[in-house]
Design a protein around this motif. Structure first.
Motif, PDB file in Angstrom:
ATOM      1  N   ALA A 137      42.690  44.295  35.965  1.00 56.02           N
ATOM      2  CA  ALA A 137      42.348  44.574  37.363  1.00 56.02           C
ATOM      3  C   ALA A 137      41.053  43.863  37.711  1.00 56.02           C
ATOM      4  N   ILE A 138      40.989  43.309  38.909  1.00 58.52           N
ATOM      5  CA  ILE A 138      39.791  42.599  39.362  1.00 58.52           C
ATOM      6  C   ILE A 138      39.338  43.205  40.677  1.00 58.52           C
ATOM      7  N   ARG A 139      38.095  43.642  40.688  1.00 56.29           N
ATOM      8  CA  ARG A 139      37.501  44.248  41.880  1.00 56.29           C
ATOM      9  C   ARG A 139      36.730  43.169  42.642  1.00 56.29           C
ATOM     10  N   GLY A 140      37.177  42.862  43.837  1.00 58.77           N
ATOM     11  CA  GLY A 140      36.538  41.834  44.649  1.00 58.77           C
ATOM     12  C   GLY A 140      37.411  40.603  44.761  1.00 58.77           C
ATOM     13  N   LEU A 141      37.482  40.027  45.962  1.00 50.95           N
ATOM     14  CA  LEU A 141      38.301  38.844  46.218  1.00 50.95           C
ATOM     15  C   LEU A 141      37.461  37.715  46.808  1.00 50.95           C
ATOM     16  N   GLY A 142      36.174  37.677  46.436  1.00 49.93           N
ATOM     17  CA  GLY A 142      35.275  36.645  46.928  1.00 49.93           C
ATOM     18  C   GLY A 142      35.257  35.432  46.025  1.00 49.93           C
ATOM     19  N   LEU A 143      34.173  34.661  46.110  1.00 50.39           N
ATOM     20  CA  LEU A 143      34.078  33.412  45.359  1.00 50.39           C
ATOM     21  C   LEU A 143      34.198  33.634  43.857  1.00 50.39           C
ATOM     22  N   SER A 144      33.558  34.677  43.340  1.00 43.24           N
ATOM     23  CA  SER A 144      33.602  34.909  41.896  1.00 43.24           C
ATOM     24  C   SER A 144      34.999  35.286  41.424  1.00 43.24           C
ATOM     25  N   PHE A 145      35.798  35.876  42.299  1.00 43.95           N
ATOM     26  CA  PHE A 145      37.178  36.174  41.932  1.00 43.95           C
ATOM     27  C   PHE A 145      37.909  34.901  41.523  1.00 43.95           C
ATOM     28  N   TYR A 146      37.707  33.829  42.274  1.00 36.68           N
ATOM     29  CA  TYR A 146      38.393  32.579  41.951  1.00 36.68           C
ATOM     30  C   TYR A 146      37.962  32.062  40.579  1.00 36.68           C
ATOM     31  N   ASP A 147      36.698  32.235  40.240  1.00 30.87           N
ATOM     32  CA  ASP A 147      36.226  31.806  38.917  1.00 30.87           C
ATOM     33  C   ASP A 147      36.928  32.585  37.810  1.00 30.87           C
ATOM     34  N   VAL A 148      37.028  33.899  37.988  1.00 28.95           N
ATOM     35  CA  VAL A 148      37.711  34.726  36.988  1.00 28.95           C
ATOM     36  C   VAL A 148      39.193  34.361  36.929  1.00 28.95           C
ATOM     37  N   MET A 149      39.808  34.192  38.087  1.00 29.04           N
ATOM     38  CA  MET A 149      41.218  33.829  38.161  1.00 29.04           C
ATOM     39  C   MET A 149      41.506  32.549  37.377  1.00 29.04           C
ATOM     40  N   LEU A 150      40.670  31.546  37.550  1.00 29.68           N
ATOM     41  CA  LEU A 150      40.891  30.276  36.854  1.00 29.68           C
ATOM     42  C   LEU A 150      40.653  30.412  35.358  1.00 29.68           C
ATOM     43  N   SER A 151      39.679  31.224  34.973  1.00 29.40           N
ATOM     44  CA  SER A 151      39.429  31.427  33.544  1.00 29.40           C
ATOM     45  C   SER A 151      40.623  32.060  32.856  1.00 29.40           C
ATOM     46  N   LEU A 152      41.363  32.905  33.581  1.00 29.30           N
ATOM     47  CA  LEU A 152      42.500  33.618  33.007  1.00 29.30           C
ATOM     48  C   LEU A 152      43.812  32.858  33.154  1.00 29.30           C
ATOM     49  N   THR A 153      43.776  31.683  33.795  1.00 26.80           N
ATOM     50  CA  THR A 153      44.985  30.870  33.962  1.00 26.80           C
ATOM     51  C   THR A 153      44.768  29.478  33.371  1.00 26.80           C
ATOM     52  N   VAL A 154      44.040  28.648  34.062  1.00 23.25           N
ATOM     53  CA  VAL A 154      43.715  27.322  33.521  1.00 23.25           C
ATOM     54  C   VAL A 154      42.964  27.454  32.198  1.00 23.25           C
ATOM     55  N   GLY A 155      42.084  28.445  32.115  1.00 26.62           N
ATOM     56  CA  GLY A 155      41.343  28.670  30.881  1.00 26.62           C
ATOM     57  C   GLY A 155      42.212  29.133  29.729  1.00 26.62           C
ATOM     58  N   ARG A 156      43.418  29.567  30.008  1.00 35.17           N
ATOM     59  CA  ARG A 156      44.367  29.977  28.967  1.00 35.17           C
ATOM     60  C   ARG A 156      45.417  28.884  28.703  1.00 35.17           C
ATOM     61  N   GLY A 157      45.216  27.697  29.267  1.00 36.27           N
ATOM     62  CA  GLY A 157      46.145  26.599  29.015  1.00 36.27           C
ATOM     63  C   GLY A 157      47.169  26.359  30.091  1.00 36.27           C
ATOM     64  N   GLY A 158      47.134  27.142  31.175  1.00 35.83           N
ATOM     65  CA  GLY A 158      48.051  26.905  32.279  1.00 35.83           C
ATOM     66  C   GLY A 158      47.654  25.663  33.057  1.00 35.83           C
ATOM     67  N   VAL A 159      48.605  25.146  33.836  1.00 34.60           N
ATOM     68  CA  VAL A 159      48.367  23.901  34.575  1.00 34.60           C
ATOM     69  C   VAL A 159      48.880  24.059  36.004  1.00 34.60           C
ATOM     70  N   PHE A 160      48.075  23.596  36.965  1.00 36.63           N
ATOM     71  CA  PHE A 160      48.522  23.519  38.352  1.00 36.63           C
ATOM     72  C   PHE A 160      49.043  22.109  38.622  1.00 36.63           C
ATOM     73  N   LYS A 161      50.221  22.025  39.198  1.00 35.58           N
ATOM     74  CA  LYS A 161      50.808  20.747  39.579  1.00 35.58           C
ATOM     75  C   LYS A 161      50.757  20.631  41.098  1.00 35.58           C
ATOM     76  N   ALA A 162      50.102  19.564  41.574  1.00 35.06           N
ATOM     77  CA  ALA A 162      49.951  19.374  43.012  1.00 35.06           C
ATOM     78  C   ALA A 162      51.115  18.569  43.569  1.00 35.06           C
TER      79      ALA A 162
END
Length: 677
Positions: free
Chosen positions: A255-280
């Motif tokens: 669970a993540i409390r807050g949807l501001g700028l720091s939320f995006y940092d945590v979100m990326l750490s738990l996705t891209v930081g875990r080896g996931g990839v975004f395809k544009a």
């Protein structure tokens, strides 16, 4: 060459952007003083808006005339600080384009980078790009690590430019105490083996604090301590959070409390930081390719809306919005009117400031919409009529209809910031569909740009006029009740949500994660609590039926707000205990409000002690003074725009640090800094 062999010892505590800005202006002043007294300089400092050239503007013959020793102390990374340290992961990014960021107080010229004349972040990145590397374009966003490397390059250029008789001593340590000496100087205790440091002047330019637990923190930490595998992570920079799989296992729910700028940092750490990839895709949208190591993310906030994207940048680095309604003259007139009727010049934010601000935003919104309508172009007649109507508070319906804007959605900042306030949702899928539609409409507006897109051009005004808002608010400029209610609880959350967003691609990435079920937004008015029976945290929204979710990890993704009484740093605790500092209190005709900010004088920002007396040799600038002054998190100046407030703050402090006429005795106690009559 010096009249006194004893050096002037200056300590700058904190080497992030604010500390570095003071160091840069110290160097500029010292180079100037060296030149004025016959010293050579291969590359003179520029005369535009770098080093001052007139005696009145400079030290004016009052230069130190003694050696100067500057002690720069930081417990993280010298020249970058903690938030901008250079070992961070590359997905932690800035939210201002590189062409609009500089740490030099003057623009680059034909000479080398030096105090008073140096490249912007964008220019530096282009010049230092490795062979084959595609550098950031002027409208791109750098990583925080890249900015840290730029800051360190600025630091090196400062060191290289120091004139004879000036020494800079860098020390990686934590200052645990600043104690007055009988001679008016200070003795600094540090946690390294080098021992105490005796100095004449001290500048506190520390960054974001780590606060003691509030009641919510304490309850969550107590719950986590009683259950194996359950963790609560208090708010901090995401780069300093334990976000690895040992804390948040793959496949678990976080669970993540807050949807501001720091939320995006945590979100990326738990996705891209875990080896996931975004395809544009070619249209700028994204798809996410998971690694299988991600947790499931359930996030929420009061609004239920992730902070929207900034508009695609279309403005040059030196763009400056010129206010038409919320001006210094308008605020002065409002203060005079208040003083005449109430005896106090303090303003009511809702009555005296907000209407002018809303008029400013509306003017840009409607003139941009008129200008960008097919076949319309600029319409000076409409702009004049609109300005007149806004000045007088007239209804705009007929004017907008005549201009072909009758179908334009009205600009409602409160509704934009709280789009779900009145809504009820039958289930999480219902809310997700509405949320994605709101996000998609906002992303479409962001793609139009911050000059040609009416919405993002208007919201950019909130950033552009921050300094005028500061004139209204700083140093107790508002009535206490209006400050806490209208400004802190009303305007600030709305302003932060609408004006300080991440790059457009970050919101596109979140959109993909929500669509693919990796991230779930609980809903508006999100409640975070504990479930003893499930030995887990509970997340829910009363407006979304069936929204209850349980998680073994709860992360507070909000940067701690400065609060002198809750700051856990040994230095702050000592300064408070020894009564050398105090929180700033707004005093009004009938009430008062302690803000939590460090009380300082107006420029050059002497610290006030417990009795209200200014300490001449002790100064503070930046984040520690937030709530006394506002929007102090700004971490750079802006190229080509002359003397920005960021520059002026640093220069005023640098001049005071070097002034040999400074009386080291405490000044008389003072009450409210702002005149109220």
């Amino acid at each position: 060459m010096f009249s006194s062999p004893a050096p002037l010892d200056i300590a700058v505590i904190g080497s992030g952007p604010r500390g570095l800005s003071v160091l840069e202006r110290l160097a500029c002043r010292l180079v100037q003083d060296h030149q004025e007294h016959g010293g050579r300089q291969d590359h003179p400092a520029p005369s535009a808006h770098g080093v001052a050239t007139s005696p009145r503007d400079g030290l004016g013959g009052r230069g130190p005339r003694r050696p100067v020793r500057i002690h720069l102390v930081d417990n993280a990374e010298i020249g970058a600080g903690r938030v901008w340290r250079t070992d961070q992961d590359p997905w932690f990014t800035m939210n201002t384009v590189v062409s609009q960021i500089t740490m030099y107080s003057g623009d680059a010229d034909d000479g080398p980078a030096r105090p008073g004349a140096g490249p912007s972040l964008g220019q530096w990145l282009a010049a230092t790009a490795a062979e084959g590397e595609v550098p950031c374009g002027p409208n791109d966003y750098a990583s925080r690590a890249q900015y840290g490397n730029y800051l360190k390059a600025v630091y090196r250029s400062i060191v290289a430019a120091l004139p004879p008789g000036v020494e800079l001593v860098a020390r990686k340590a934590t200052v645990t105490a600043v104690r007055p000496r009988p001679d008016g100087g200070f003795l600094l205790d540090l946690d390294d083996a080098a021992g105490p440091l005796a100095v004449d002047r001290v500048a506190l330019t520390t960054g974001h604090p780590r606060n003691a637990a509030d009641p919510f923190d304490a309850a969550m930490e107590h719950f986590a301590a009683r259950h194996d595998g359950v963790h609560y992570l208090r708010g901090d920079s995401a780069a300093d959070m334990p976000l690895g799989e040992e804390t948040i296992p793959a496949g678990s729910t976080v669970a993540i409390r807050g949807l501001g700028l720091s939320f995006y940092d945590v979100m990326l750490s738990l996705t891209v930081g875990r080896g996931g990839v975004f395809k544009a895709a070619a249209d700028g949208t994204y798809a996410y390719v998971p690694s299988g190591r991600e947790p499931h993310i359930v996030a929420g906030s009061r609004s239920g809306l992730p902070i929207p994207a900034r508009g695609r940048n279309q403005k040059p680095a030196d763009h400056s919005h010129r206010p038409r309604f919320l001006t210094s003259a308008a605020l002065t007139a409002a203060r005079a009117a208040r003083a005449a009727t109430t005896g106090s010049g303090q303003l009511d934010f809702a009555e005296d400031v907000l209407p002018l601000l809303l008029a400013e935003v509306a003017y840009v919104y409607y003139t941009t919409a008129r200008r960008t309508r097919p076949g319309a172009g600029a319409d000076t007649g409409f702009a004049r009529a609109l300005a007149d109507a806004l000045h007088h508070g007239h209804d705009l319906t007929a004017l907008l209809r005549e201009a072909g804007l009758g179908d334009l959605e009205p600009l409602d900042l409160k509704r934009l910031a709280r789009p779900f306030d009145d809504a009820a949702f039958t289930d999480p899928d219902h809310f997700r569909g509405v949320l994605l539609e709101v996000m998609r409409r906002d992303l479409d507006q962001a793609r139009l740009g911050n000059a040609d897109g009416p919405l993002k051009a208007a919201l950019d005004v909130l950033r552009d006029i921050r300094n005028i808002v500061r004139e209204a608010v700083d140093f107790g400029g508002l009535l206490p009740a209006s400050h806490t209610g209208d400004f802190e609880r009303g305007f600030l959350p709305m302003n932060a949500l609408l004006s300080a967003g991440p790059p457009l691609e970050r919101v596109e990435q979140l959109y993909a994660l929500i669509t693919q079920g990796v991230v779930e937004v609980a809903g508006p008015g999100t409640v975070f609590t504990t479930d003893e029976a499930a030995a887990a945290f509970s997340v829910s929204s009363a407006q979304v039926a069936g929204s209850v979710r349980r998680a073994t990890v709860l992360i507070d993704a909000r940067i701690p707000t400065p609060d002198l009484q809750r700051d856990t740093s040994p230095l702050t605790r000592q300064l408070l205990a020894d009564r050398l500092v105090r929180p700033f209190t707004i005093h009004g005709p009938d009430s008062g409000h302690e803000t939590g900010g460090l009380d300082v004088t107006p420029a050059p920002y002497h610290v006030r002690d417990a009795e209200g007396a200014a300490r001449p040799g002790l100064f503070a600038l930046g984040i520690p003074t937030e709530h006394t002054r506002w929007f102090t998190q700004v971490g750079s100046s802006r190229p080509g725009t002359g003397r920005t407030l960021f520059y002026r703050d640093a220069d005023a402090l640098a001049l005071a640090l070097l002034d040999p006429t400074t009386d080291q005795r405490p000044l008389a106690a003072a009450g409210q800094a702002r005149s109220t009559s």
